[in-house]
Design a protein around this motif. Structure first.
Motif, short mmCIF file in Angstrom:
data_model
loop_
_atom_site.label_atom_id
_atom_site.label_comp_id
_atom_site.label_asym_id
_atom_site.label_seq_id
_atom_site.Cartn_x
_atom_site.Cartn_y
_atom_site.Cartn_z
N ALA A 153 23.25 7.13 30.45
CA ALA A 153 24.17 8.29 29.91
C ALA A 153 24.76 8.93 31.59
CB ALA A 153 23.05 9.20 29.33
N ALA A 154 23.61 8.67 32.30
CA ALA A 154 24.00 8.68 33.66
C ALA A 154 25.44 8.43 34.32
CB ALA A 154 23.02 8.44 34.59
N HIS A 155 25.36 7.11 34.05
CA HIS A 155 26.45 6.35 34.18
C HIS A 155 27.72 7.22 33.77
CE1 HIS A 155 24.33 3.63 36.05
NE2 HIS A 155 24.08 2.31 36.12
N GLN A 156 27.76 7.45 32.12
CA GLN A 156 28.38 8.30 31.74
C GLN A 156 28.96 9.52 32.28
OE1 GLN A 156 28.63 10.34 27.34
NE2 GLN A 156 29.54 7.87 27.56
N ARG A 157 27.82 10.58 32.50
CA ARG A 157 27.74 11.65 33.07
C ARG A 157 29.00 11.37 34.61
NH1 ARG A 157 23.05 12.69 33.72
NH2 ARG A 157 22.80 13.15 31.48
N GLU A 158 28.06 10.60 35.67
CA GLU A 158 29.17 10.64 37.20
C GLU A 158 30.46 10.26 36.22
OE1 GLU A 158 28.11 7.99 40.79
OE2 GLU A 158 28.71 5.94 38.71
N ASP A 159 31.19 9.42 35.89
CA ASP A 159 32.29 8.99 35.49
C ASP A 159 33.06 9.75 35.58
OD1 ASP A 159 34.32 7.15 34.75
OD2 ASP A 159 34.14 7.67 33.72
N ARG A 160 32.33 10.69 33.81
CA ARG A 160 33.51 11.99 33.37
C ARG A 160 33.35 13.25 33.63
NH1 ARG A 160 32.59 10.26 27.54
NH2 ARG A 160 32.91 7.33 27.02
N GLU A 161 32.27 13.44 34.93
CA GLU A 161 31.85 14.79 35.09
C GLU A 161 31.71 14.68 36.70
OE1 GLU A 161 29.07 17.33 32.64
OE2 GLU A 161 29.34 15.38 31.16
N ILE A 162 30.81 14.04 36.71
CA ILE A 162 30.06 14.76 38.67
C ILE A 162 31.04 13.95 39.31
CG2 ILE A 162 28.67 14.29 40.55
CD1 ILE A 162 26.55 13.22 38.36
N ILE A 163 32.06 12.93 39.32
CA ILE A 163 33.30 12.52 40.21
C ILE A 163 34.40 13.32 39.51
CG2 ILE A 163 34.87 10.53 40.84
CD1 ILE A 163 33.00 8.74 40.63
N PRO A 164 34.84 14.04 38.71
CA PRO A 164 36.20 14.26 39.06
C PRO A 164 35.31 15.96 39.21
CG PRO A 164 35.93 13.06 36.26
CD PRO A 164 34.76 13.27 37.60
N ALA A 165 34.98 15.75 39.36
CA ALA A 165 34.53 17.66 39.86
C ALA A 165 34.37 16.70 41.48
CB ALA A 165 32.40 17.84 40.05
N LEU A 166 33.53 16.60 42.08
CA LEU A 166 34.00 15.99 43.79
C LEU A 166 35.76 15.99 43.93
CD1 LEU A 166 30.62 13.18 43.46
CD2 LEU A 166 30.85 15.85 44.31
N LEU A 167 36.08 14.87 43.44
CA LEU A 167 37.38 15.42 43.38
C LEU A 167 38.03 15.97 43.87
CD1 LEU A 167 38.63 12.27 41.53
CD2 LEU A 167 37.80 11.72 43.60
N GLU A 168 38.06 17.65 43.28
CA GLU A 168 38.44 18.52 43.48
C GLU A 168 37.97 19.27 44.54
OE1 GLU A 168 37.44 21.02 39.97
OE2 GLU A 168 38.74 19.52 38.37
N VAL A 169 37.12 18.68 45.31
CA VAL A 169 35.67 19.77 46.70
C VAL A 169 37.45 19.30 47.57
CG1 VAL A 169 34.52 19.58 48.93
CG2 VAL A 169 33.59 19.39 45.60
N ASP A 170 37.23 20.07 48.69
CA ASP A 170 38.42 20.08 49.41
C ASP A 170 37.69 19.01 50.57
OD1 ASP A 170 40.26 22.47 49.15
OD2 ASP A 170 38.93 23.21 50.22
N GLY A 171 38.75 18.14 50.81
CA GLY A 171 38.07 17.22 51.91
C GLY A 171 38.20 15.82 50.98
N VAL A 172 38.19 15.83 50.15
CA VAL A 172 37.73 14.78 48.99
C VAL A 172 39.14 13.77 49.07
CG1 VAL A 172 37.18 13.25 47.76
CG2 VAL A 172 35.28 15.25 48.22
N ALA A 173 38.77 12.47 49.96
CA ALA A 173 40.23 11.99 49.44
C ALA A 173 39.92 10.92 48.37
CB ALA A 173 40.43 10.78 50.21
N GLY A 174 39.15 10.53 47.90
CA GLY A 174 38.58 10.06 46.72
C GLY A 174 37.55 9.20 46.28
N ALA A 175 37.30 8.50 45.42
CA ALA A 175 35.68 7.92 45.56
C ALA A 175 35.90 6.52 45.30
CB ALA A 175 34.61 8.07 44.41
N TRP A 176 34.09 5.37 44.79
CA TRP A 176 34.29 3.94 44.68
C TRP A 176 33.08 3.92 44.32
CZ3 TRP A 176 36.42 -0.23 42.61
CH2 TRP A 176 38.64 0.09 43.56
N PHE A 227 24.51 19.06 38.44
CA PHE A 227 23.65 18.34 37.09
C PHE A 227 22.85 17.39 37.38
CE2 PHE A 227 27.88 18.44 37.96
CZ PHE A 227 28.87 17.95 36.78
N PRO A 228 21.54 17.42 36.02
CA PRO A 228 20.46 17.20 36.48
C PRO A 228 20.45 15.81 37.02
CG PRO A 228 21.32 16.37 34.12
CD PRO A 228 22.35 17.32 34.98
N ALA A 229 19.35 15.59 38.28
CA ALA A 229 19.04 14.58 38.87
C ALA A 229 18.75 12.73 38.15
CB ALA A 229 17.62 14.90 39.99
#
Length: 248
Positions: A153-176, A227-229
């Motif tokens: 569930a944590a991996h699913q949340r990271e892929d579908r919610e956390i990283i998409p939100a991080l990509l919207e932050v100014d100054g972010v080019a991407g993630a791996w 998001f929950p820790a």
């Protein structure tokens, strides 16, 4: 997949006065020798700056001064064998990696999981490691049970919610993201204990930055706080790209 295997090294130095010597060795000797190997697709390293002390968290916060990583091409067994052979040769040449005052809290191989590119970067995630960056935000999390429903569930949340939100932050080019495979074992390095982490038990996330890491980090943290820790936070910190000579 950009490359099927990656290696991470977390390094701590006993004294700040060692940073110049270590940087010169790594930037002018060790890293160029490794990048010249056909099986090494790319390698990079970053500095955990003293001014980032209040921006870091986790059990390894304050215990890591530098982060280095390498990506390996197929066939990975041959690529890593050539990389190991260079490490042994450099020891015999008297050119490291056994340098006094250096500790390595993490030396391990990871499987790349997935790459993400922000639309503003205009490049594919496969290109992201080659794209210049001003640093990254690194998050390393340990999961007690790497294949439990909670971890899934944590991996699913990271892929579908956390990283998409991080990509919207100014100054972010991407993630791996990367999943722990196995520890490094090499004849040229001393090891105090045998790591007992199971495959998949450590997840590393790199968020590539095109702005000052100290400036972007509060916005990234604000996203995380929504998001929950999950798992044990080993390290969450901004790290700065090292500019040769200027940062020594």
């Amino acid at each position: 997949m950009f490359a099927p295997l990656a290696f991470f090294s977390f390094v701590r130095l006993d004294y700040r006065s060692l940073h110049g010597e270590y940087n010169r060795w790594h930037q002018l000797d060790h890293r160029p020798e490794n990048l010249a190997l056909p099986g090494v697709a790319w390698g990079d390293r970053w500095d955990v700056r003293p001014e980032y002390a209040d921006l870091g968290s986790g059990s390894l916060a304050g215990e890591v001064d530098f982060v280095a990583m390498y990506w390996f091409r197929d066939p990975v067994e041959e690529s890593v064998a050539a990389w190991d052979a260079l490490g042994e040769a450099s020891f015999q040449w008297g050119r490291g990696p056994l340098i006094p005052g250096i500790h390595r809290p993490l030396l391990a191989f990871f499987r790349p999981v997935k790459g993400y590119a922000a639309p503003r970067a205009l490049v594919d995630a496969q290109v992201l490691p080659y794209r210049p960056n001003r640093g990254v935000h690194l998050t390393a999390t340990r999961f007690a049970d790497p294949h439990s429903s909670e971890t899934h569930a944590a991996h699913q949340r990271e892929d579908r919610e956390i990283i998409p939100a991080l990509l919207e932050v100014d100054g972010v080019a991407g993630a791996w993201t990367f999943s722990y495979s196995h520890p490094q074992r090499h004849s040229s390095l001393p090891f105090d204990e045998t790591p007992s982490d199971a495959p998949g038990s450590i997840r590393i996330r790199l968020v590539y930055l095109e702005d000052d890491p100290a400036v972007v980090t509060p916005a990234l943290r604000a996203v995380e706080d929504r998001f929950p820790a999950t798992g044990e936070r080993m390290l969450a910190t901004p790290v700065k790209t090292i500019i040769p000579w200027q940062d020594w």
